[in-house]
Scaffold this active site. Structure first.
Site, PDB file in Angstrom:
ATOM      1  N   ASP A 178      10.192   2.142 -15.504  1.00  0.00           N
ATOM      2  CA  ASP A 178       9.144   2.253 -14.510  1.00  0.00           C
ATOM      3  C   ASP A 178       9.840   2.133 -13.154  1.00  0.00           C
ATOM      4  O   ASP A 178      10.982   1.687 -13.085  1.00  0.00           O
ATOM      5  CB  ASP A 178       8.176   1.092 -14.744  1.00  0.00           C
ATOM      6  CG  ASP A 178       7.103   1.035 -13.698  1.00  0.00           C
ATOM      7  OD1 ASP A 178       6.618   2.092 -13.309  1.00  0.00           O
ATOM      8  OD2 ASP A 178       6.769  -0.082 -13.279  1.00  0.00           O
ATOM      9  N   PHE A 184      -5.464   9.903   6.347  1.00  0.00           N
ATOM     10  CA  PHE A 184      -4.350  10.424   5.562  1.00  0.00           C
ATOM     11  C   PHE A 184      -4.868  11.108   4.314  1.00  0.00           C
ATOM     12  O   PHE A 184      -5.833  10.679   3.711  1.00  0.00           O
ATOM     13  CB  PHE A 184      -3.465   9.244   5.168  1.00  0.00           C
ATOM     14  CG  PHE A 184      -2.443   9.586   4.157  1.00  0.00           C
ATOM     15  CD1 PHE A 184      -1.230  10.121   4.576  1.00  0.00           C
ATOM     16  CD2 PHE A 184      -2.671   9.399   2.802  1.00  0.00           C
ATOM     17  CE1 PHE A 184      -0.274  10.448   3.642  1.00  0.00           C
ATOM     18  CE2 PHE A 184      -1.721   9.738   1.879  1.00  0.00           C
ATOM     19  CZ  PHE A 184      -0.519  10.259   2.300  1.00  0.00           C
ATOM     20  N   ARG A 191      12.855   4.862   3.890  1.00  0.00           N
ATOM     21  CA  ARG A 191      11.692   5.751   3.950  1.00  0.00           C
ATOM     22  C   ARG A 191      11.315   5.897   5.414  1.00  0.00           C
ATOM     23  O   ARG A 191      11.133   4.912   6.113  1.00  0.00           O
ATOM     24  CB  ARG A 191      10.534   5.149   3.177  1.00  0.00           C
ATOM     25  CG  ARG A 191      10.784   5.103   1.702  1.00  0.00           C
ATOM     26  CD  ARG A 191       9.978   4.030   1.042  1.00  0.00           C
ATOM     27  NE  ARG A 191       8.574   4.400   0.915  1.00  0.00           N
ATOM     28  CZ  ARG A 191       7.889   4.246  -0.222  1.00  0.00           C
ATOM     29  NH1 ARG A 191       8.483   3.763  -1.275  1.00  0.00           N
ATOM     30  NH2 ARG A 191       6.629   4.555  -0.280  1.00  0.00           N
ATOM     31  N   THR A 202       7.366   7.284 -13.437  1.00  0.00           N
ATOM     32  CA  THR A 202       6.636   6.510 -12.455  1.00  0.00           C
ATOM     33  C   THR A 202       5.311   7.165 -12.131  1.00  0.00           C
ATOM     34  O   THR A 202       5.148   8.375 -12.259  1.00  0.00           O
ATOM     35  CB  THR A 202       7.470   6.345 -11.172  1.00  0.00           C
ATOM     36  OG1 THR A 202       6.663   5.710 -10.207  1.00  0.00           O
ATOM     37  CG2 THR A 202       7.942   7.673 -10.639  1.00  0.00           C
ATOM     38  N   ASP A 223       6.979  -3.328 -15.601  1.00  0.00           N
ATOM     39  CA  ASP A 223       6.428  -4.618 -15.214  1.00  0.00           C
ATOM     40  C   ASP A 223       4.912  -4.643 -15.217  1.00  0.00           C
ATOM     41  O   ASP A 223       4.321  -5.701 -15.210  1.00  0.00           O
ATOM     42  CB  ASP A 223       6.930  -5.013 -13.827  1.00  0.00           C
ATOM     43  CG  ASP A 223       6.260  -4.198 -12.754  1.00  0.00           C
ATOM     44  OD1 ASP A 223       6.084  -2.990 -12.972  1.00  0.00           O
ATOM     45  OD2 ASP A 223       5.910  -4.738 -11.697  1.00  0.00           O
TER      46      ASP A 223
END
EC number: 7.6.2.1
Lengths: 370, 1213
Positions: B392, B537, B594, B674, B830
Site C-alpha cells: 500500500d 478544486f 510535491r 494504492t 496499514d
C-alpha cells in the site's frame, strides 16, 4: 488513539501524547529485552567445512583405523577355533542314524560319537559352544513366547503364565513352567569330550558348566519361585514343557544349585540369538595349572547324546571349540573392516587434496556480488 | 423480560423501532456482544479433541494405536504410540487454550467498553455488549462508535457530525455525516425519549458504503442512506456529542460482517511436507508388501518345517494369511518413518521463530512503542521465500504527513540551509530550526530551517507577504479555536493542512471563517477578508481559487494549482518569473517534493460584478451545471500573476528507499497498489527510487475500454519481448497479439506481424521498465481475457504501480499473481482498505502504530515501519526458511536411518516383524534421545549472521527458488538415511555373526547406541552455529541416552515390572566389551564419512553464495573488524510532480453554504488588533526560551516522526 497526518490534526494528538508521555514512567515499554538469547546473538562456534579441517580429519581417521585394524586382524588370527558339524546329514556321518530315527517318544537316548583331530594345541581357557543354523530364535512369535515374570520366580505367573506363552502355556490342564516356545525348545543334546592320548586311551576332559551365563541373568533375571527351598514343592501344580524329558527342577541331577529357572544351560538358551545362525556357550574347559596346553593337539572324540531334532527344518548342529582374546572370539570381519575403512579414508583424503588443489581458485570470495 | 421464541428465518428486511425494546425483541436481532473465542471451560476438551483428531496425522496415529491393540499383529507395545500421541495432543491443547484465553480477554475488553444509553428517561452507562438494537445512545467526541447507528442529532448545526473511518476503509480524512432534518432538533433527552420512529431497512450485509432504509415517523416516510449512518469502528471527531439509534449490533454490524472468516494459511513447505508424507506412506506400504510377501514365502518354505519348535498360531491358517498379518505388523513398526513428533517439532520451531521476531529490538519502534509481532505462528519459513511484495502507499511507504519544505517566491528559493562557505548543508535532526517566537499563534511543532524566509517576512517583502496571504486564504480548511490562540485546522487533505499551517507560522494566521468572511491574523494584525467565491478544486481543473475583497476594498483572485495548469493561465508579464520558477520546480521535484504553483490576479470591480451574475445564474441551472460553472471559472482564471511555488514533502517513512533497493537486490518484486491518484503514486514511486530517470521506459496504461487496454498492453509487451529476445516470452507475445487481432484492428496485426519476423534476433538488452496502471484500466486488465498479458507485462517490468485501485482490486491483483506465478506473495498495508489484500496474499503484514487497527488484526505479521520488512524477510524469513529446511532434511534422514534397520532385519528374522531395538528405545528415540538437538538446530542455527544477510541480499534467493528443501533434496536425505540404516545394520551383523555375544539384546543395544551416536555426529556436522544450548542438547542427549539405557536395564526397574524391562543387564555386559565399542566406532565413521566427503566436495568445488559469504565472514572475523562500506541510496529524479490535493471534490460548497459553521463561530469573528498574546511579553519570552532549539523535550511525542528521514540506519550497514 493515534492521530497522524498533518499538523493541524497533530494538535489534537499532542495533548494525548503529552499526557501519555507524563505517565510513560509507569507504563512498561514494549521494547524487547536486550539479551543475547532474544536477539539471537548467543556466542557461538561456527565451524565451516574447509580443506584445513576436513582433509586432516580424513588422514587422522586413516592413520588411526589402519593400526587398529591390523591389531584386530592379528589378534583374531591368533585365536584358535575348531568347529565340527555333527548333525548327521550325510550317510557316512556318525550321527546319521540318530538323526534319521529321531522320535519324540523314544525313551532311550540315541548316542553317537564323532572323532576329530586338533592340529594345534589350544592354550588358556577354551570355550565350548554348540551352534545351530537355520534356527529362527529371533522370530517374533518365538521371541515373545516367554513369561519373564514367571522366570523371575513370580508365584502368580507360575500358576497362570502370560498369554504370550501360547500354545505352550498349559498342558494337561496344568500351567507349564517354564512356559513358552523358547523354553519348550531347549537344546538338550549332551556333549562330552574325550582326548585320545598317544597310547590310545581316552581321557575325559572336564567341562565346567558354571559361569556360562551372564551374572545379571543368573542373579537378577532368573529366580526360582520360593527362593532356594525345595524346588519340587515350589514347582508343584505345574507341568514340564511338552518337549522336555524332565521337569525344570531336575535339569541338572549332579548339582542341586543348578536347577530350576537358574539352570545355566537353560539361562543361556533363554537369551535368544539375534540371527538364525548362532552359537551358544556350552561349557568351559579351564586352563590347567601346569604349563601344558588346555587342549593339546591330537585326537579327540566327541560323544553326543542326540536328543535335539533339527533335520526337519534343515537345521545344522555344530560343536565349536575356541580360545578368546581381548576382543572376544575369532572375528576376522572387524579387523578387515577397520583396515579397509582406514585405507579408504586415507585414499579419500589424498583424492580430495588433489581435487582441492586443482580447483582451489574457485572458492574465492572475490566474486561475491555486493 | 419476556422470553420470545425466535424463529429461524432469513432476514429479508429489518424493522427497528426506537425506544421499543419489546417490539424489537420479537425479531431476535444479534446483540452487541462479540465473541471471537472458540471454547469455554466445559466445551474445551471435547471440541478441541475433535478438532485435533480431524488432522490427518493425529487420526493416523490413532489408527496405529488401534492396530497395536490387536494381539495378532501388534509388533510393538501400545506405549510406543500412545506416549508420543498423548504428548502431542497435550502440547497442542495447551497452545489452543492459551490462544483462546487471549481471545476471551480481548472480547471481554471490547464488550466491556462503556457507552451511554438512554434508558427510562435518563442516560445510563452501559457496557457495549448490553447495547441492543433500537436503543438510543449518546456518543462523545473521539469515542468509537459502538454499533451501526442511525444519526439522529448532534451538537453541530444542521445535525452534521464528523467521523474518521480509518478503521473501516483506511482513509484518514474526515467524513461528514448528517442527520435527517426532522430528527436534527431532537437534541434533548425528553424529546429523544418520545421519539418512536421505526426504521425499515436492508438486512445486515458487508457493504460499507451503501445503506438503504426508510424512517417512518409521525406518519411520514423519510429515505435513509449511508450519509445518515455511523458505522461501528468509526471515531467521532470535532463533534461534541451526537445521538443515534442502533440499527445493527454486534456481529451484524458492517464492520464485523466485513471481517470475514480468516482463511487458514498454509506454507508451501507445509504442502510439500504433506505430499512427502503421502509418498512416505506409499513407500511404507511398498515395504510392508515386500516384507509381507517375504513372510508368506518364508512361512511356506521354512516356517512350515520349523513348526517343531514354533507352531503356527490357531489364527494363522495359511502362509498367505500370515503374510497379511505381517503386513500390518510391519506397518506398525515402520510407522516411525513419519514420526508424530515431526508435526509437533515443526510447530515448536515456528513458535520459536515467531518469538524471535517478537523479541527483535531492531524491529522495535520506540516512538510508538511498538515491537514487531508475529500474529500467525505458522508462516515463518515462508517469509524466506517471498517473491512478490504488494505494498500500500499511504501510511505504508509514506507517513501520510505533509511537511512544508521549500518554496520559491518571486524567483528566489527558500528552504535550503547553507553553511558559512555557501555550501548546502544536509538537514538533519540537529540542524537548528527557525525561531518563530515572533508569532504567538505559531504551531510549535512546525519546523523550517531557512531563516532567510523569516527575515523576508519581517522586512515586509510584498511578494512574500502576498505569497503567504494566498496560502492563508485559498483553501477549504476549517479552523477550530478551542482556547485562545490554540488553533486546530480541519483540512480535507494533508497537503492543504500543511500549507495553511505554514502560512500560520510565517505570520499569516488563518483564524476564522464564516460563509462570507475569512479572518486572518497578519503579522499580529487581525484582517478580515470578504469571501466572494470559491472556485473549487476538482480533478479536471487541478486548481482552486478564491475571490476575496480585502479591507482596502480591492477584489483579488488567489489561485493555486498544478504548475502546468497555472502556467498556462499566466499573464505575459510573468513570463520571466515563470522560467525561474519552473527551474525551481524541477529542482524541488528532483528532491521528491510535491509542488504547487501560486498565482493571483487583481480583479476589476465591474468585471467581477458581471462575472458574478453569470455565476449565480449558472449555479441555478440544472442541466450541465458543472460544465457551465467550469467554463465560467476558466474565464476568470486568466491572466494570472505568478507568485511562486510551494514544495511539500510527502514524508516517506524512514528508510523506505533503502529497503526497496535492498529487497530489489534480493530479487523481490515490489508492486505498489494504492488508492491514490496516478500523479501522487508516480511521485512516490520516484521518491522511493522505484521509478528512476534512467529507466528505459515508464509505461502508463490508462485506457478506458477493454480494447484500449489490450492494445496498450500488447504493443508494449511485444516491443519489450523482442528486445529481450526470449523465445518463450516471444511466443506468448505472439499469442497475445493474435488474441488482439480478434478485438483490435487488422492494420495493427499486420504491423506487429512484420515486427515479429524482423526483430526476433535482435540483441539482448538488459532493460528496465516500469508499469503504471490506472484503476479503471486495471478493471479491464483483470478480466480473464487480459489477465495473462497483464501478468506477463508486469513481470517484464522492474516496478509496477497500480493506482486508484479499490480494496477489491488489490485483492484481485494479489490473487492473479498467486494463481499464475506459483510464487510466494506478501501484502503489506496499514488501513482497512488493505485488509482484503492482506488476507489474500500468502503472507499479510500490517503496519501498526498508525490509526487503524483493522489491517493489523487481519495480518500475519505486524510492525511499525515499512523498513522493518527487510529485516523480517532477509533476516528472520531467511533464517526461518533455512532452519526449517535443515530441520526437515535432518529429520527425515534421522527417521529413515532409525526405522529402516527393521526392514533389513526382516530378512534375517523370517519377516516376522521382530523389532531390532528395545521397545523403550523406539518409544523414546524421537521424543527424548534426538528431539532436543534437532530442535536446537531448528531454533538457533545461523549460517550467516543478521548483518551479513542484510549486506548480501543475494543470500535470499535460494529461498525463492526452493533450493534448500525440495523433492530432490528429500530423496537425497532419505537415501542417506537408508544408506545409514543399511550400514547400521550390516556392520554389527558382520561383526556379530561370528562373535561370541550374538544374542539379540546385545545386538539391539549395539545398533541403538551406534544410531544415537551417528545421528548426533551427523547433526553436529549439519549444524553451522554451535551455541551453548546446542552443545548442551547434543552432549546432553547422548548422556541422557546412556543414563536411560542403564536405568531401564537396571535391576531395580526389572524388579518392579519384570515383563516390561526384559533387557535387564544387557547394557552393562554388552558395553563393557571393547569389541562392541569397536563396532560402534566403525559404524559411526562409516556412516558419517561419505556424507562429509560429499559436502566438502560440494563446498569446495561448487560453493554457493552462502558458502562464500560464510568463508568471508570467518576470514573477516579472524582479521578483526574492518570499515564496512555503506550502501546509501540517493534519489535521482528530475521529474515534476503534480497537484496533489485530495482526490475528492473540495468542501467549497459546504463552506459557502455555511452549513458546517458553528453558530458561535459565525457571530464572533475575532475583532482586529486584540490578540491578547501580543501584549503579554513575559509569556512570549518564556516561549522563546523553550523554542530556541528544535530539539526540545518532545522526544516522547509523535512530532519526532516528522523529523527528516535522512538519519542513518544502523541496520543497513
Amino acid at each position: 488513539m493515534m492521530a497522524s497526518s498533518y499538523n493541524a490534526k497533530e494538535e489534537d494528538g499532542h495533548h494525548s501524547g503529552a499526557s501519555s508521555h507524563g505517565g510513560a514512567g509507569a507504563v512498561k515499554s514494549k521494547k524487547p529485552d536486550n539479551t543475547a538469547f532474544k536477539q539471537q546473538r548467543l556466542p557461538a562456534w561456527q565451524p565451516i567445512l574447509t580443506a584445513g579441517t576436513v582433509l586432516p580429519a580424513f588422514f587422522v581417521i586413516g592413520l588411526i583405523f589402519i593400526p587398529i585394524g591390523i591389531g584386530l586382524f592379528v589378534s583374531s588370527n591368533n585365536i584358535k577355533e575348531f568347529e565340527i558339524d555333527y548333525t548327521g546329514v550325510g550317510e557316512s556321518s556318525p550321527c546319521h542314524s540318530c538323526a534319521k530315527n529321531f522320535s519324540w517318544n523314544s525313551t532311550t537316548p540315541c548316542l553317537c560319537s564323532v572323532d576329530f583331530t586338533l592340529e594345534q594345541p589350544f592354550e588358556s581357557n577354551v570355550f565350548m559352544y554348540y551352534g545351530l543354523s537355520n534356527f529362527y530364535q529371533n522370530h517374533r512369535r518365538y521371541v515373545k513366547s516367554r513369561d519373564d515374570s514367571q522366570l523371575n520366580g513370580d508365584r502368580s505367573a507360575l500358576t497362570s503364565p502370560s498369554k504370550e506363552c501360547e500354545p505352550y502355556r498349559t498342558s494337561e490342564g496344568l500351567p507349564i513352567a517354564p512356559c513358552g516356545a523358547i523354553a519348550n525348545s531347549l537344546f538338550n543334546d549332551t556333549l562330552e569330550l574325550y582326548h585320545i592320548d598317544a597310547n590310545g586311551t581316552s581321557n575325559s576332559i572336564p567341562l565346567v558348566k558354571k559361569g556360562i551365563a551372564w551374572w545379571t541373568d543368573k542373579h537378577v533375571k532368573f529366580r526360582n519361585p520360593g527362593g532356594n527351598g525345595n524346588l519340587t514343592v515350589a514347582f508343584q501344580g505345574t507341568n514340564k514343557p511338552v518337549n522336555w524329558r524332565r521337569p525344570v527342577y531336575e535339569l541338572d541331577p549332579s548339582d542341586s544349585e543348578n536347577n530350576g529357572f537358574i539352570n545355566e544351560d537353560f539361562i543361556v538358551w533363554m537369551r535368544t540369538a539375534a540371527l538364525p545362525t548362532f552359537r551358544k556357550l556350552y561349557r568351559i574347559i579351564q586352563k590347567k595349572p601346569s604349563s601344558t596346553p588346555t587342549l593339546p593337539s591330537g585326537k579327540y572324540v566327541l560323544n553326543i547324546t542326540y536328543n535335539y531334532p533339527v533335520l526337519s527344518f534343515d537345521g545344522r548342529k555344530r560343536m565349536i571349540l575356541s580360545t578368546i582374546s581381548w576382543m572376544g572370539g575369532k572375528n576376522p570381519f572387524l579387523g578387515i573392516a577397520y583396515i579397509t575403512v582406514g585405507s579408504i579414508c586415507f585414499f579419500l583424503g589424498v583424492v580430495l587434496l588433489i581435487i582441492h588443489h586443482k580447483y582451489d581458485t574457485r572458492n574465492n570470495s572475490a566474486d561475491i556480488p555486493n | 423480560p419476556i422470553m420470545t421464541m425466535c424463529p429461524l428465518y432469513v432476514e429479508k428486511e429489518r424493522h427497528v423501532k426506537a425506544n421499543a425494546w419489546d417490539y424489537n425483541a420479537k425479531f431476535c436481532y444479534a446483540d452487541n456482544h462479540i465473541k471471537t473465542s472458540k471454547y469455554n471451560i466445559f466445551t474445551f476438551l471435547p471440541i478441541n479433541l475433535f478438532e485435533q483428531f480431524q488432522r490427518v496425522a493425529n487420526g493416523y496415529f490413532l489408527v496405529l494405536l488401534i492396530l497395536q491393540l490387536i494381539p495378532e499383529i501388534s509388533s510393538l507395545s501400545w506405549f510406543t504410540t500412545i506416549v508420543p500421541l498423548v504428548l502431542v495432543l497435550l502440547v497442542t491443547a495447551v497452545k489452543d487454550a492459551t490462544d483462546d484465553y487471549f481471545r476471551h480477554k480481548s472480547d471481554q475488553q471490547v464488550n466491556n467498553r462503556q457507552s451511554q444509553v438512554l434508558i427510562r428517561g435518563s442516560l445510563q452507562n452501559e457496557k457495549w455488549m448490553n447495547v441492543r438494537v433500537g436503543d438510543i445512545i449518546k456518543l462523545e467526541n473521539n469515542q468509537f462508535v459502538a454499533a451501526d447507528i442511525l444519526l439522529l442529532c448532534s451538537s453541530e448545526p444542521y445535525g452534521l457530525c464528523y467521523i474518521e473511518t480509518a478503521e473501516l476503509d483506511g482513509e484518514t480524512n474526515l467524513k461528514v455525516r448528517q442527520a435527517l432534518t426532522v430528527t436534527s432538533d431532537l437534541g434533548d433527552i425528553t424529546k429523544l425519549m418520545n421519539f418512536d420512529g421505526e426504521v425499515i431497512c436492508e438486512p445486515p450485509n458487508n457493504k460499507l458504503d451503501k445503506f438503504t432504509g426508510t424512517l417512518y415517523w409521525r406518519d411520514n416516510k423519510y429515505p435513509l442512506d449511508n450519509d445518515n449512518m455511523l458505522l461501528r469502528g468509526c471515531v467521532l471527531r470535532n463533534t461534541e456529542w451526537c445521538f443515534g439509534m442502533v440499527i445493527f449490533a454486534g456481529l451484524q454490524t458492517k464492520l464485523m460482517q466485513n471481517c470475514g472468516r480468516t482463511t487458514f494459511k498454509r506454507t508451501s513447505i507445509d504442502k510439500l511436507m504433506n505430499t512427502l508424507v503421502l509418498w512416505i506412506f506409499a513407500f511404507l506400504i511398498c515395504m510392508g508388501v515386500v516384507l509381507a510377501i517375504g513372510n508368506t514365502v518364508w512361512e511356506s518354505w521354512i516356517g512350515r518345517n520349523f513348526q517343531v519348535f514354533l507352531p503356527w498360531d490357531e489364527s494363522q491358517r495359511s502362509a498367505v494369511f500370515s503374510g497379511f498379518l505381517a503386513f500390518w505388523s510391519y506397518i506398525i513398526i515402520l510407522n516411525t518413518v513419519v514420526p508424530i513428533s515431526l508435526y509437533v517439532s515443526v510447530e515448536v520451531l515456528r513458535l520459536g521463530h515467531s518469538y524471535f521476531i517478537n523479541w527483535d529490538r531492531k524491529m522495535y519502534h520506540s516512538q510508538t512503542d511498538t515491537a514487531a509481532e508475529a500474529r500467525t505462528t505458522t508462516l515463518n519459513e515462508e517469509l524466506g521465500q517471498v517473491e512478490f511484495i504488494f505494498s500500500d502507499k499511504t501510511g505504508t511507504l509514506t507517513q501520510n504527513i505533509m511537511v512544508f519544505r521549500k518554496c520559491s517566491i518571486d524567483g528566489r528559493t527558500y528552504g535550503d540551509v547553507y553553511n558559512e562557505f555557501d555550501q548546502k548543508v544536509e538537514i538533519t535532526e540537529k540542524t537548528a530550526c527557525v525561531d518563530f517566537s515572533f508569532n504567538p499563534l505559531c504551531d510549535r511543532r512546525f519546523r523550517f530551517y531557512d531563516s532567510t524566509l523569516v527575515e523576508a517576512i519581517k522586512l515586509e517583502d510584498p511578494a512574500v507577504q502576498e505569497f503567504f496571504r494566498l496560502l492563508a486564504l485559498c483553501h477549504t480548511v476549517m479552523p477550530e479555536e478551542k482556547s485562545e490562540g490554540h488553533l486546530v485546522y480541519q483540512a480535507q487533505s494533508p497537503d492543504e493542512g500543511a500549507l495553511v499551517n505554514a502560512a500560520r507560522n510565517f505570520g499569516f494566521v488563518f483564524r476564522a471563517r464564516t460563509p462570507e468572511t475569512i479572518t486572518l491574523c497578519e503579522m499580529g494584525q487581525a484582517v478580515t477578508y470578504q469571501l466572494l467565491a470559491i472556485l473549487d478544486f476538482n480533478n479536471v481543473r487541478k486548481r482552486m481559487s478564491v475571490i476575496v475583497r480585502n479591507p482596502q476594498g480591492q477584489i483579488k483572485l488567489y489561485s493555486k494549482g498544478a504548475d502546468t495548469v497555472i502556467f498556462d493561465r499566466l499573464d505575459p508579464s510573468s513570463e520571466d518569473l515563470m522560467y525561474t520558477t519552473s527551474e525551481h520546480l524541477s529542482e524541488f521535484a528532483g528532491e521528491g517534493l510535491r509542488t504547487l504553483a501560486l498565482a493571483y490576479k487583481d480583479l476589476d470591480e465591474d468585471d467581477f460584478e458581471i462575472w458574478m451574475k453569470k455565476l449565480l445564474f449558472a449555479s441555478t441551472v440544472i442541466e450541465n451545471r458543472e460544465d457551465q460553472l467550469g467554463a465560467l471559472y476558466e474565464e476568470i482564471e486568466q491572466g494570472l500573476k505568478l507568485l511562486g511555488a510551494t514544495a511539500i514533502e510527502d514524508k516517506l517513512q524512514e528508510g523506505v528507499a533503502e529497503t526497496i533497493a535492498c529487497l530489489n537486490l534480493a530479487d523481490i518484486k515490489i508492486w505498489v497498489l494504492t488508492g491514490d491518484k496516478l500523479e501522487t503514486a508516480m511521485n512516490i514511486g520516484y521518491s522511493c527510487n522505484m521509478l528512476r530517470d534512467d529507466m528505459n521506459e515508464v509505461f502508463v496504461v490508462s485506457g478506458h475500454t477493454l480494447q484500449e487496454v489490450q492494445q496498450q498492453l500488447s504493443i508494449f509487451f511485444f516491443d519489450k519481448a523482442c528486445l529481450i529476445s526470449n523465445f518463450s516470452v516471444l511466443r506468448s507475445a505472439k499469442e497475445h497479439i493474435l488474441g488482439l487481432s480478434r478485438v483490435g484492428s487488422a492494420g495493427d496485426v499486420e504491423k506487429t506481424d512484420m515486427f515479429l519476423h524482423d526483430s526476433v534476433f535482435e540483441e539482448t538488452i538488459i532493460a528496465e521498465y516500469a508499469l503504471v496502471i490506472n484503476g479503471h484500466s486495471l478493471a479491464h486488465a483483470l478480466e480473464p481475457l487480459l489477465e495473462h498479458i497483464l501478468l506477463d507485462v508486469a513481470c517484464l517490468c522492474k516496478t509496477v504501480i497500480c493506482c486508484r485501485v479499490t480494496p477489491m482490486q488489490k485483492a484481485q491483483v494479489v490473487e492473479l499473481v498467486k494463481r499464475h506465478k506459483r510464487a510466494i506473495t506478501l501484502a503489506i498495508g496499514d488501513g482497512a482498505n488493505d485488509v482484503s489484500m492482506i488476507k489474500t496474499a500468502h503472507i499479510g503484514v500490517g503496519i501498526s502504530g498508525q490509526e487503524g487497527t483493522q489491517a493489523v488484526l487481519a495480518s500475519d505479521y505486524s510492525f511499525a515501519q515499512f523498513r522493518y520488512l527487510q529485516r523480517l524477510l532477509l533476516v528472520h524469513g531467511r533464517w526461518s526458511y533455512f532452519r526449517m529446511c535443515n530441520f526437515l532434511c535432518y529429520f527425515f534422514y534421522k527417521n529413515f536411518a532409525f526405522t529402516l534397520v527393521h526392514f533389513w532385519y526382516g530378512f534375517f528374522c523370517g519377516f516376522s516383524a521382530q523389532t531390532v531395538y528395545d521397545q523403550w528405545f523406539i518409544t523414546l528415540f524421537n521424543i527424548v534421545y534426538t528431539s532436543l538437538p534437532v530442535l536446537a538446530m531448528g531454533l538457533f542455527d545461523q549460517d550467516v549472521d543478521d548483518r551479513t544477510s542484510l549486506r548480501y541480499p543475494g543470500l535470499y534467493k535460494p529461498g525463492q527458488q526452493n533450493l534448500l528443501f525440495n523433492k530432490r533434496l528429500f530423496f537425497l536425505c532419505t537415501l542417506q538415511g537408508m544408506g545409514t540404516s543399511f550400514l547400521l545394520f550390516f556392520i554389527p551383523y558382520g561383526a556379530f555373526s561370528v562373535m561370541v555375544k550374538e544374542d539379540q539384546q546385545a545386538f539391539a543395544v549395539t545398533i541403538a547406541t551406534s544410531l544415537v551416536i551417528v545421528v548426533s555426529v551427523q547433526i553436529g556436522l549439519d549444524k553451522h552455529y554451535w551455541t551453548a544450548v546446542n552443545h548442551l542438547f547434543i552432549w546432553g542427549s547422548v548422556t541422557v541416552y546412556f543414563a536411560i539405557l542403564f536405568a531401564m536395564q537396571s535391576n531395580g526397574m526389572f524388579g518392579i515390572l519384570p515383563s516390561n524391562f526384559p533387557f535387564v543387564g544387557t547394557a552393562r555386559s554388552c558395553l563393557s566389551e571393547q569389541s562392541v565399542w569397536l563396532v560402534i566406532l566403525l559404524t559411526t565413521v562409516v556412516c558419517v564419512v561419505p556424507g562429509l566427503a560429499v559436502s566438502f566436495l560440494r563446498v569446495d568445488l561448487f560453493p554457493t553464495l552462502t558458502d562464500k559469504v560464510r568463508h568471508l565472514q570467518q576470514s573477516r572475523k579472524r582479521e578483526g573488524p574492518q570499515g564496512q562500506n555503506l550502501r546509501r541510496v540517493r534519489r535521482t529524479s528530475s521529474r515534476r510532480s503534480a497537484y496533489a490535493f485530495s482526490h475528492q471534490q473540495g468542501y467549497g460548497e459546504l463552506i459557502t453554504s455555511g452549513k458546517n459553521m458553528r453558530a458561535s463561530a459565525v457571530s464572533s469573528a475575532h475583532s482586529p488588533g486584540r490578540t491578547p498574546h501580543s501584549s503579554n511579553w513575559i509569556e512570549n519570552m518564556l516561549k522563546r526560551k523553550n523554542e530556541v532549539s528544535c530539539i526540545s523535550d518532545e522526544s516522547g511525542d509523535r512530532a519526532k516522526n516528522r523529523l527528516p528521514s535522512s538519519s542513518t540506519e544502523p541496520e543497513l550497514h
